[in-house]
Write a protein that holds these residues in place. Structure first.
Motif, short mmCIF file in Angstrom:
data_model
loop_
_atom_site.label_atom_id
_atom_site.label_comp_id
_atom_site.label_asym_id
_atom_site.label_seq_id
_atom_site.Cartn_x
_atom_site.Cartn_y
_atom_site.Cartn_z
N ARG A 66 1.11 -1.05 0.05
CA ARG A 66 0.20 0.01 -0.48
C ARG A 66 0.68 0.84 0.31
N GLU A 67 1.84 1.11 1.33
CA GLU A 67 2.74 2.36 0.62
C GLU A 67 3.35 2.53 0.13
N ALA A 68 3.97 1.68 -1.41
CA ALA A 68 4.64 1.18 -2.33
C ALA A 68 3.84 1.97 -3.95
N GLY A 69 2.04 1.73 -3.33
CA GLY A 69 1.64 1.74 -4.50
C GLY A 69 1.34 0.24 -5.76
N ALA A 70 1.96 -0.53 -4.39
CA ALA A 70 1.96 -1.74 -5.38
C ALA A 70 0.57 -2.37 -5.11
N LEU A 71 0.08 -3.03 -5.61
CA LEU A 71 -0.99 -5.23 -5.55
C LEU A 71 -0.76 -6.00 -5.30
N VAL A 72 -1.50 -6.31 -4.38
CA VAL A 72 -0.59 -7.92 -4.27
C VAL A 72 -2.59 -8.95 -3.94
N VAL A 73 -1.38 -10.14 -4.90
CA VAL A 73 -2.44 -10.45 -5.50
C VAL A 73 -2.04 -11.94 -4.23
N LEU A 74 -3.12 -12.46 -3.47
CA LEU A 74 -3.02 -13.80 -2.77
C LEU A 74 -3.55 -14.77 -2.97
N ASP A 75 -2.47 -15.53 -3.56
CA ASP A 75 -2.88 -17.22 -3.58
C ASP A 75 -3.24 -18.27 -2.08
N ALA A 76 -4.27 -18.25 -2.28
CA ALA A 76 -5.31 -19.29 -0.80
C ALA A 76 -5.25 -20.30 -1.46
N TYR A 77 -4.78 -21.12 -1.73
CA TYR A 77 -5.20 -22.61 -2.55
C TYR A 77 -4.71 -23.30 -1.18
N GLN A 78 -3.64 -22.91 -0.97
CA GLN A 78 -3.96 -23.61 0.32
C GLN A 78 -3.94 -23.86 1.77
N SER A 79 -4.66 -22.25 2.00
CA SER A 79 -5.60 -21.79 3.06
C SER A 79 -7.00 -22.01 2.48
N ALA A 80 -7.76 -21.60 1.89
CA ALA A 80 -9.05 -21.88 1.98
C ALA A 80 -9.93 -22.59 2.32
N GLY A 81 -10.64 -23.17 3.74
CA GLY A 81 -11.20 -23.57 4.42
C GLY A 81 -10.73 -25.16 4.75
N ILE A 82 -9.24 -24.61 5.40
CA ILE A 82 -8.32 -25.13 6.89
C ILE A 82 -7.54 -24.62 7.50
N VAL A 83 -7.34 -23.21 7.17
CA VAL A 83 -6.70 -22.01 7.55
C VAL A 83 -8.00 -20.78 7.71
N PRO A 84 -8.30 -20.33 8.58
CA PRO A 84 -9.31 -18.86 8.71
C PRO A 84 -8.54 -17.31 7.57
N LEU A 85 -9.64 -17.84 6.62
CA LEU A 85 -8.80 -16.51 5.72
C LEU A 85 -10.01 -15.22 5.81
N ASP A 86 -9.78 -14.19 6.12
CA ASP A 86 -10.81 -12.70 5.36
C ASP A 86 -10.31 -12.09 5.03
N VAL A 87 -10.01 -11.71 3.46
CA VAL A 87 -9.92 -11.34 1.94
C VAL A 87 -9.64 -9.55 2.71
N THR A 88 -10.97 -9.29 3.36
CA THR A 88 -11.54 -7.99 3.33
C THR A 88 -10.48 -7.52 4.49
N GLU A 89 -11.02 -7.98 5.60
CA GLU A 89 -9.73 -7.87 6.47
C GLU A 89 -8.49 -7.56 6.39
N LEU A 90 -8.15 -8.40 5.10
CA LEU A 90 -6.14 -8.32 5.13
C LEU A 90 -6.24 -7.08 4.26
#
Length: 390
Positions: free
Chosen positions: A174-198
């Motif tokens: 955010r500080e640098a003006g870059a955009l993050v693409v998060l690959d949640a293939y190995q987390s969705a369904g077993i590790v809690p994930l909130d893309v809005t909060e992140l």
């Protein structure tokens, strides 16, 4: 801690393969719910009975309606998730939104990123992208600067099951003006994930693994503010504002729909919802508690048997997979498979064991006892020639 009153094993009978195997390969292909077969049969029935009318009766909208179910699992608002064939296509759609020109043409990611994703970005080096590969998440954090366009990082690394530190990377981007693409293939369904909060800009994942949804149903989340302004170049008729007007010129649909491509993979979406239903019913928070207990037990059992466990010890950084080194682990894997114990192996890390909420402790104890017996007796040796040429 996991409590018997919170017994996730009540879902076990919904997964037919568990009757015949010790299924510890959920990090690669989650067990199929019996309901998936019923959903596919329902697809066939609708096609047979409703024919072309089925498009207007739900098929056409499935990439968005099924996306909303994924959204409930990963913390995305309604209308912000679309469904696609696989994660490579989902990330290619993201990449197609941008011109890869200086001064902002850097793509920064970690060395542990999944190869399919790495290949996509590497292929764009010839099209102007400057690729920066960092040793780990700390290296990614350090490498992000004002030249960085995209930061396609992994939530949970596929080889080691390590949870990456996403929050500081998002803040630095955010500080640098870059955009993050998060690959949640190995987390969705077993590790809690909130893309809005992140507060990630994009997130991708698939259904093959912990979501128990099978192949052909990947998903793409786009932060709503971005979805209103980006214009992907990888586009198809579903992304048009009025697709059935068959207009010769492109006019983007509003919001997430503009990230759709061509005709959707309807049977895969039918099948996938059976897995999502079970995950929603069980609850990712409950699944996570159980997973931590399972991976802790596996680690203790393996170390007590004298093996080197490569997984992260810190439970806050450990996903759903335990890795263990054995002599000739590819051959050990082959012998385990013959004994009805399904896991897999990867270069540099050894065997990967991925229990899910429907696995019992007795199965974990049995798997470790069999690994120890296979190594102690040398039973794996008969597979050495076969795995060497595979």
């Amino acid at each position: 801690m996991y409590e018997r009153g919170d017994d996730l094993l009540a879902h076990r009978d919904r997964f037919p393969i568990l009757r015949e195997t010790t299924y510890l390969i959920n990090h690669s292909l989650g067990a199929m719910p019996a309901a998936a077969a019923e959903r596919v049969a329902e697809y066939a029935r609708v096609w047979a009975e409703r024919g072309i009318r089925a498009w207007g009766e739900g098929w056409w909208a499935m990439p968005l309606t099924v996306g909303d179910q994924i959204g409930r699992i990963v913390g995305a608002p309604p209308g912000s998730v679309t469904m696609h064939q696989n994660v490579t296509i989902a990330e290619a759609i993201v990449l197609s939104c941008f011109r890869l020109e200086p001064p902002r043409n850097r793509i920064v990611y970690e060395a542990g990123n999944f190869p399919s994703v790495r290949y996509l970005y590497q292929a764009h080096a010839a099209r102007g992208a400057e690729i920066v590969v960092c040793p780990d998440d700390a290296g990614v954090l350090e490498a992000i600067d004002e030249r960085t366009l995209l930061v396609p990082i992994t939530h949970v690394l596929f080889k080691t099951g390590e949870i990456q530190r996403v929050e500081p990377i998002v803040q630095r981007a955010r500080e640098a003006g870059a955009l993050v693409v998060l690959d949640a293939y190995q987390s969705a369904g077993i590790v809690p994930l909130d893309v809005t909060e992140l507060d990630v800009d994009f997130a991708v994942g698939g259904s093959v693994k912990w979501l128990c949804g099978g192949p052909g149903a990947a998903w793409l989340y786009v932060r709503p503010e971005l979805a209103a302004e980006l214009e992907p170049a990888l586009v198809g008729w579903q992304a048009h504002a009025r697709p059935f007007a068959f207009e010769p010129e492109l006019e983007y649909a509003e919001g997430a729909a503009r990230f759709l491509t061509g005709t959707p993979n309807v049977p895969a979406l039918y099948a996938a919802t059976a897995g999502y239903d079970v995950i929603e019913e069980a609850g990712v928070e409950r699944i996570r508690r159980r997973s931590l207990e399972q991976t802790s037990l596996l680690t203790r059992l393996l170390e007590a048997a004298g093996f080197e466990v490569g997984s992260v010890r810190d439970p806050d950084r450990r996903g759903g997979t335990v890795t263990v080194r054995t002599p000739e682990f590819a051959a050990v894997h082959a012998e385990l498979a013959e004994r009805g114990i399904l896991c897999d192996h990867r270069p540099d890390v050894g065997l990967r064991l991925g229990p899910h909420f429907y696995n019992g402790d007795d199965e974990l104890e049995h798997a470790v006892a069999q690994i120890a017996e296979i190594v102690e007796t040398g039973a794996y040796e008969r597979h050495l020639g076969a795995v060497a040429t595979h």
